[in-house]
Write a protein that holds these residues in place. Structure first.
Motif, PDB file in Angstrom:
ATOM      1  N   GLY A  40       0.639  -1.208  -0.065  1.00 33.35           N
ATOM      2  CA  GLY A  40       0.444   0.002  -0.010  1.00 33.35           C
ATOM      3  C   GLY A  40       0.977   0.739  -0.190  1.00 33.35           C
ATOM      4  O   GLY A  40       1.864   0.949  -0.335  1.00 33.35           O
ATOM      5  N   ILE A  41       0.059   2.445   0.241  1.00 27.70           N
ATOM      6  CA  ILE A  41       0.946   3.633   0.016  1.00 27.70           C
ATOM      7  C   ILE A  41       1.011   4.254   1.438  1.00 27.70           C
ATOM      8  O   ILE A  41      -0.068   4.546   2.688  1.00 27.70           O
ATOM      9  N   PRO A  42       2.477   4.441   1.781  1.00 26.40           N
ATOM     10  CA  PRO A  42       2.751   4.579   3.301  1.00 26.40           C
ATOM     11  C   PRO A  42       1.966   6.866   3.166  1.00 26.40           C
ATOM     12  O   PRO A  42       1.503   7.159   2.318  1.00 26.40           O
ATOM     13  N   HIS A  43       1.443   7.046   4.345  1.00 27.47           N
ATOM     14  CA  HIS A  43       0.819   7.900   4.616  1.00 27.47           C
ATOM     15  C   HIS A  43       1.828   9.502   4.014  1.00 27.47           C
ATOM     16  O   HIS A  43       0.943  10.307   3.259  1.00 27.47           O
ATOM     17  N   TYR A  44       2.744   9.472   4.021  1.00 27.99           N
ATOM     18  CA  TYR A  44       3.722  10.506   3.436  1.00 27.99           C
ATOM     19  C   TYR A  44       3.927  10.748   1.905  1.00 27.99           C
ATOM     20  O   TYR A  44       3.971  11.174   1.781  1.00 27.99           O
ATOM     21  N   ALA A  45       3.294   9.651   1.956  1.00 23.18           N
ATOM     22  CA  ALA A  45       3.711   9.811   0.318  1.00 23.18           C
ATOM     23  C   ALA A  45       2.098  10.209  -0.559  1.00 23.18           C
ATOM     24  O   ALA A  45       2.221  10.393  -1.863  1.00 23.18           O
ATOM     25  N   ALA A  46       1.163   9.744   0.123  1.00 22.20           N
ATOM     26  CA  ALA A  46       0.180  10.075  -0.328  1.00 22.20           C
ATOM     27  C   ALA A  46      -0.208  11.366  -0.847  1.00 22.20           C
ATOM     28  O   ALA A  46      -0.673  11.428  -2.728  1.00 22.20           O
ATOM     29  N   GLY A  47       0.419  12.704  -0.998  1.00 24.02           N
ATOM     30  CA  GLY A  47       0.548  13.536  -1.707  1.00 24.02           C
ATOM     31  C   GLY A  47       1.198  14.173  -2.335  1.00 24.02           C
ATOM     32  O   GLY A  47       1.233  15.162  -3.283  1.00 24.02           O
ATOM     33  N   ARG A  48       2.429  12.853  -2.859  1.00 24.15           N
ATOM     34  CA  ARG A  48       3.664  13.204  -3.773  1.00 24.15           C
ATOM     35  C   ARG A  48       3.224  12.310  -4.873  1.00 24.15           C
ATOM     36  O   ARG A  48       4.378  11.914  -6.232  1.00 24.15           O
ATOM     37  N   LEU A  49       2.338  11.423  -4.983  1.00 24.65           N
ATOM     38  CA  LEU A  49       2.388  10.630  -6.221  1.00 24.65           C
ATOM     39  C   LEU A  49       2.540  10.682  -7.125  1.00 24.65           C
ATOM     40  O   LEU A  49       2.993  10.256  -8.260  1.00 24.65           O
ATOM     41  N   GLU A  96       3.982  13.102  -8.166  1.00 27.53           N
ATOM     42  CA  GLU A  96       5.491  14.708  -8.159  1.00 27.53           C
ATOM     43  C   GLU A  96       6.262  13.889  -9.279  1.00 27.53           C
ATOM     44  O   GLU A  96       6.612  12.618  -9.576  1.00 27.53           O
ATOM     45  N   ARG A  97       6.783  14.299 -10.170  1.00 30.73           N
ATOM     46  CA  ARG A  97       7.688  14.215 -11.489  1.00 30.73           C
ATOM     47  C   ARG A  97       9.116  13.962 -10.186  1.00 30.73           C
ATOM     48  O   ARG A  97       9.374  14.193  -9.370  1.00 30.73           O
ATOM     49  N   PHE A  98       9.385  12.437 -11.078  1.00 30.80           N
ATOM     50  CA  PHE A  98      11.085  11.856 -10.660  1.00 30.80           C
ATOM     51  C   PHE A  98      10.502  11.099  -8.802  1.00 30.80           C
ATOM     52  O   PHE A  98      11.708  11.367  -8.427  1.00 30.80           O
ATOM     53  N   TYR A  99       9.268  11.538  -8.139  1.00 28.39           N
ATOM     54  CA  TYR A  99       8.976  10.739  -6.935  1.00 28.39           C
ATOM     55  C   TYR A  99       8.416   9.733  -6.983  1.00 28.39           C
ATOM     56  O   TYR A  99       7.528   9.190  -7.707  1.00 28.39           O
ATOM     57  N   SER A 100       9.212   8.448  -7.241  1.00 27.82           N
ATOM     58  CA  SER A 100       9.057   7.302  -6.773  1.00 27.82           C
ATOM     59  C   SER A 100       9.137   6.659  -5.076  1.00 27.82           C
ATOM     60  O   SER A 100      10.269   6.985  -3.894  1.00 27.82           O
ATOM     61  N   LEU A 101       8.080   5.042  -4.768  1.00 23.38           N
ATOM     62  CA  LEU A 101       8.718   4.863  -3.457  1.00 23.38           C
ATOM     63  C   LEU A 101       9.471   3.653  -3.796  1.00 23.38           C
ATOM     64  O   LEU A 101       9.812   3.197  -4.711  1.00 23.38           O
ATOM     65  N   PRO A 102      10.264   2.644  -2.313  1.00 22.02           N
ATOM     66  CA  PRO A 102      11.346   2.295  -2.730  1.00 22.02           C
ATOM     67  C   PRO A 102      10.405   0.393  -3.404  1.00 22.02           C
ATOM     68  O   PRO A 102       9.317   0.340  -2.421  1.00 22.02           O
ATOM     69  N   ARG A 103      10.926   0.051  -3.899  1.00 23.57           N
ATOM     70  CA  ARG A 103      10.303  -1.322  -4.596  1.00 23.57           C
ATOM     71  C   ARG A 103      10.356  -2.322  -3.015  1.00 23.57           C
ATOM     72  O   ARG A 103      11.434  -2.057  -2.470  1.00 23.57           O
ATOM     73  N   PRO A 104       9.668  -3.705  -3.565  1.00 22.42           N
ATOM     74  CA  PRO A 104      10.107  -4.490  -1.611  1.00 22.42           C
ATOM     75  C   PRO A 104      11.252  -5.054  -2.252  1.00 22.42           C
ATOM     76  O   PRO A 104      11.958  -5.870  -1.134  1.00 22.42           O
ATOM     77  N   ASP A 105      11.632  -5.714  -3.551  1.00 21.18           N
ATOM     78  CA  ASP A 105      12.734  -6.015  -3.853  1.00 21.18           C
ATOM     79  C   ASP A 105      13.972  -5.555  -4.349  1.00 21.18           C
ATOM     80  O   ASP A 105      15.162  -5.642  -4.537  1.00 21.18           O
ATOM     81  N   GLY A 106      13.488  -3.502  -4.231  1.00 18.85           N
ATOM     82  CA  GLY A 106      15.238  -3.083  -4.140  1.00 18.85           C
ATOM     83  C   GLY A 106      15.140  -2.202  -5.283  1.00 18.85           C
ATOM     84  O   GLY A 106      16.319  -1.672  -5.629  1.00 18.85           O
ATOM     85  N   GLY A 142       9.645   7.335 -12.107  1.00 15.17           N
ATOM     86  CA  GLY A 142       9.218   8.206 -10.889  1.00 15.17           C
ATOM     87  C   GLY A 142       8.499   9.060 -11.928  1.00 15.17           C
ATOM     88  O   GLY A 142       7.146  10.064 -11.335  1.00 15.17           O
ATOM     89  N   LEU A 143       8.094   9.036 -12.900  1.00 13.12           N
ATOM     90  CA  LEU A 143       7.388   9.594 -14.092  1.00 13.12           C
ATOM     91  C   LEU A 143       6.130   8.661 -14.734  1.00 13.12           C
ATOM     92  O   LEU A 143       5.304   9.372 -14.993  1.00 13.12           O
ATOM     93  N   GLY A 144       5.544   7.570 -13.973  1.00 10.95           N
ATOM     94  CA  GLY A 144       4.452   6.846 -14.559  1.00 10.95           C
ATOM     95  C   GLY A 144       3.663   7.083 -14.663  1.00 10.95           C
ATOM     96  O   GLY A 144       2.843   7.436 -15.632  1.00 10.95           O
ATOM     97  N   LEU A 145       3.343   7.775 -13.127  1.00 13.74           N
ATOM     98  CA  LEU A 145       1.833   8.701 -12.311  1.00 13.74           C
ATOM     99  C   LEU A 145       1.532   9.523 -13.824  1.00 13.74           C
ATOM    100  O   LEU A 145       1.071  10.115 -13.569  1.00 13.74           O
ATOM    101  N   PRO A 146       2.817  10.465 -13.565  1.00 13.67           N
ATOM    102  CA  PRO A 146       2.814  12.190 -13.630  1.00 13.67           C
ATOM    103  C   PRO A 146       2.275  12.004 -15.609  1.00 13.67           C
ATOM    104  O   PRO A 146       1.452  12.696 -16.091  1.00 13.67           O
ATOM    105  N   PHE A 147       2.805  10.925 -16.087  1.00 12.56           N
ATOM    106  CA  PHE A 147       2.580  10.738 -17.902  1.00 12.56           C
ATOM    107  C   PHE A 147       1.109   9.974 -17.891  1.00 12.56           C
ATOM    108  O   PHE A 147       0.347  10.688 -18.423  1.00 12.56           O
ATOM    109  N   VAL A 148       0.533   8.920 -16.476  1.00 14.65           N
ATOM    110  CA  VAL A 148      -0.747   8.864 -16.477  1.00 14.65           C
ATOM    111  C   VAL A 148      -1.403  10.151 -16.089  1.00 14.65           C
ATOM    112  O   VAL A 148      -3.024  10.178 -16.680  1.00 14.65           O
ATOM    113  N   ARG A 149      -1.584  10.867 -15.883  1.00 13.84           N
ATOM    114  CA  ARG A 149      -2.207  11.658 -14.952  1.00 13.84           C
ATOM    115  C   ARG A 149      -2.063  12.961 -16.072  1.00 13.84           C
ATOM    116  O   ARG A 149      -4.327  13.100 -16.920  1.00 13.84           O
TER     117      ARG A 149
END
Length: 478
Positions: A413-422, A424-434, A439-446
């Motif tokens: 899931g999405i941690p609370h601190y990242a909810a408002g930044r998803l 943003e360009r180049f902002y990405s959360l660390p993947r479980p596998d490292g 950080g450009l995928g969601l801006p592109f979708v928007r």
């Protein structure tokens, strides 16, 4: 108050005042004009008849004459004449003659012979050598009962020996006055209505053009996708094109500056990693370490390429204000294509993709390639965060005037601190596998959603994991 309504009210106020003024002038002048014309005719008639009977008025007495008999018969004559649609059935002239003292010696109506008219203005003034005329109401307080009297002197040489007066009731011409006033009012009303319709059409056109321009400006101000509407080759169209050109230049300059700063910042890490690995490779290293640093150079180089490719794709959609060549897109078929694209990654991570499609797949109007990339980005994110061997859901549903594509996973899931930044360009959360993301995928979708008039929402699912919902409008017609 909107500018279109202000212009309409101002226009109609000016036209209304002008029309009111002109109508009042016309209406006010009709009656005096007709009266002046009638008076002029009576003057001519009185002067003519005074000359005719002058030789019959002697010493204060009126000698018998066939001319006077004809004048007497005139008053009793019946006629029927059509004057511009008005039927005239009787003669309205009354003629009377007074001697030098103002005593009536002849009256065509036969009722006032012998009476003293010396006090009436027509007789009194004429006997003094002045122009004599009067208007008298036969019924007190009733203007339509007014009779106009015009006198002419009867002369014996230079001496005034009597007065001949011709009288005509104003009611005989009032019908023409009323008709003229009625026509003026009718045509004036038509003029006002036509002027109002012209004003309405002009105000509608102006308000429509300004409204389109204001919506465009509001969208630009709000940062939404905005296509300059077609405003024609008039002043408003030129203003719109000037604003669009100014916007393009200002946004292009600002966008380029931001992009260069961001790209330089994001490329620092892979460049530093490549440089460090390359420096170490210049030394004698064991084969295992040599291979490790070489792999690092290759992966960082691939990361740079991926970053640049995705950034270029994002730049294209961010700068694109509308869809070119939109077509009907089958969302069901599109989702199956996206699933086929991701089949290798799904198999590599041991993930299952469960698709839920309606019996009849909805059609949207848009760019199939952009939508395929956008849905692919959402599926890539779900694959990155889904636990190994888990399941990813992909569902399509249509309700009302929109179609919804929902991608779900059972990840952290999405941690609370990242909810408002998803987004943003180049902002990405660390993947479980490292793993790392650009950080450009969601801006592109928007941006793709905005181009299609839709929206994207990413939030935690009710039962855990993440839920991404892409909403697209259903077209009224295809």
């Amino acid at each position: 108050m909107k500018i279109g309504l202000r212009i309409l009210l101002g226009y109609f106020l000016i036209v209304g005042l002008a029309a009111w003024f002109l109508l009042n002038v016309f209406v006010a002048e009709v009656k005096p004009g007709v009266r002046s014309t009638l008076e002029d005719t009576l003057v001519d008639t009185a002067e003519l008849l005074a000359g005719v009977v002058a030789d019959r008025v002697r010493g204060g007495a009126l000698e018998p004459s066939p001319k006077l008999d004809l004048m007497q018969d005139y008053a009793r004559r019946d006629i029927e004449v059509d004057i511009g649609g008005v039927i005239k059935r009787r003669l309205d002239y009354r003629i009377y003659i007074t001697d030098a003292r103002g005593i009536v010696v002849y009256d065509s109506s036969g009722k006032d012979a012998g009476k003293d008219y010396s006090r009436w203005n027509d007789v009194y003034l004429t006997l003094q050598g002045k122009y004599g005329a009067r208007s008298t109401r036969t019924v007190a307080g009733v203007d339509r009962s007014t009779v106009l009297y015009v006198a002419a002197p009867i002369r014996d040489g230079e001496r005034i020996i009597g007065v001949l007066t011709v009288a005509k009731p104003l009611s005989s011409v009032q019908v023409f006055v009323d008709r003229s006033q009625r026509k003026i009012m009718q045509r004036g009303t038509v003029l006002l209505i036509v002027s109002l319709l012209i004003g309405l059409a002009f105000a509608w056109w102006l308000a429509r053009a300004l409204g389109q321009l204001m919506r465009y400006v509001s969208d630009v101000e709000a940062g939404r996708k905005a296509v300059l509407p077609s405003l024609g080759d008039n002043e408003i169209g030129k203003l719109g094109r000037a604003l669009h050109a100014m916007r393009t230049r200002l946004e292009g300059k600002e966008y380029a500056e931001q992009l260069m700063h961001t790209l330089a910042h994001e490329l620092k890490s892979p460049i530093a990693a490549i440089q460090g690995s390359a420096e170490l490779l210049s030394e004698e290293l064991p084969p295992a370490e040599f291979r490790h640093f070489l792999d690092n150079i290759l992966s960082q180089n691939a990361r740079q390429k991926q970053l640049i490719d995705k950034l270029l794709a994002l730049v294209r959609v961010e700068q694109q204000q509308g869809l070119d060549g939109a077509e009907a897109v089958d969302i069901g078929a599109l989702l199956r294509q996206v699933a086929a694209d991701a089949a290798g990654r799904l198999q590599q991570r041991g993930l299952r993709l469960g698709m839920t499609l309606p019996p009849v797949a909805p059609l949207v109007r848009g760019d199939a390639l952009l939508l395929r990339q956008a849905i692919g980005n959402l599926l890539d994110n779900a694959i990155d965060f889904a636990p190994h061997g888990g399941e990813i859901g992909a569902a399509v549903s249509a309700s009302g005037d929109a179609v919804r594509i929902v991608i779900t996973d059972a990840g952290p899931g999405i941690p609370h601190y990242a909810a408002g930044r998803l987004f943003e360009r180049f902002y990405s959360l660390p993947r479980p596998d490292g793993g790392k993301s650009t950080g450009l995928g969601l801006p592109f979708v928007r941006e793709v959603a905005a181009l299609h008039g839709g929206a994207i929402d990413v939030a935690n699912g009710e039962r855990g994991g993440c839920r991404a919902e892409l909403t697209l409008p259903l077209p009224l017609t295809l």
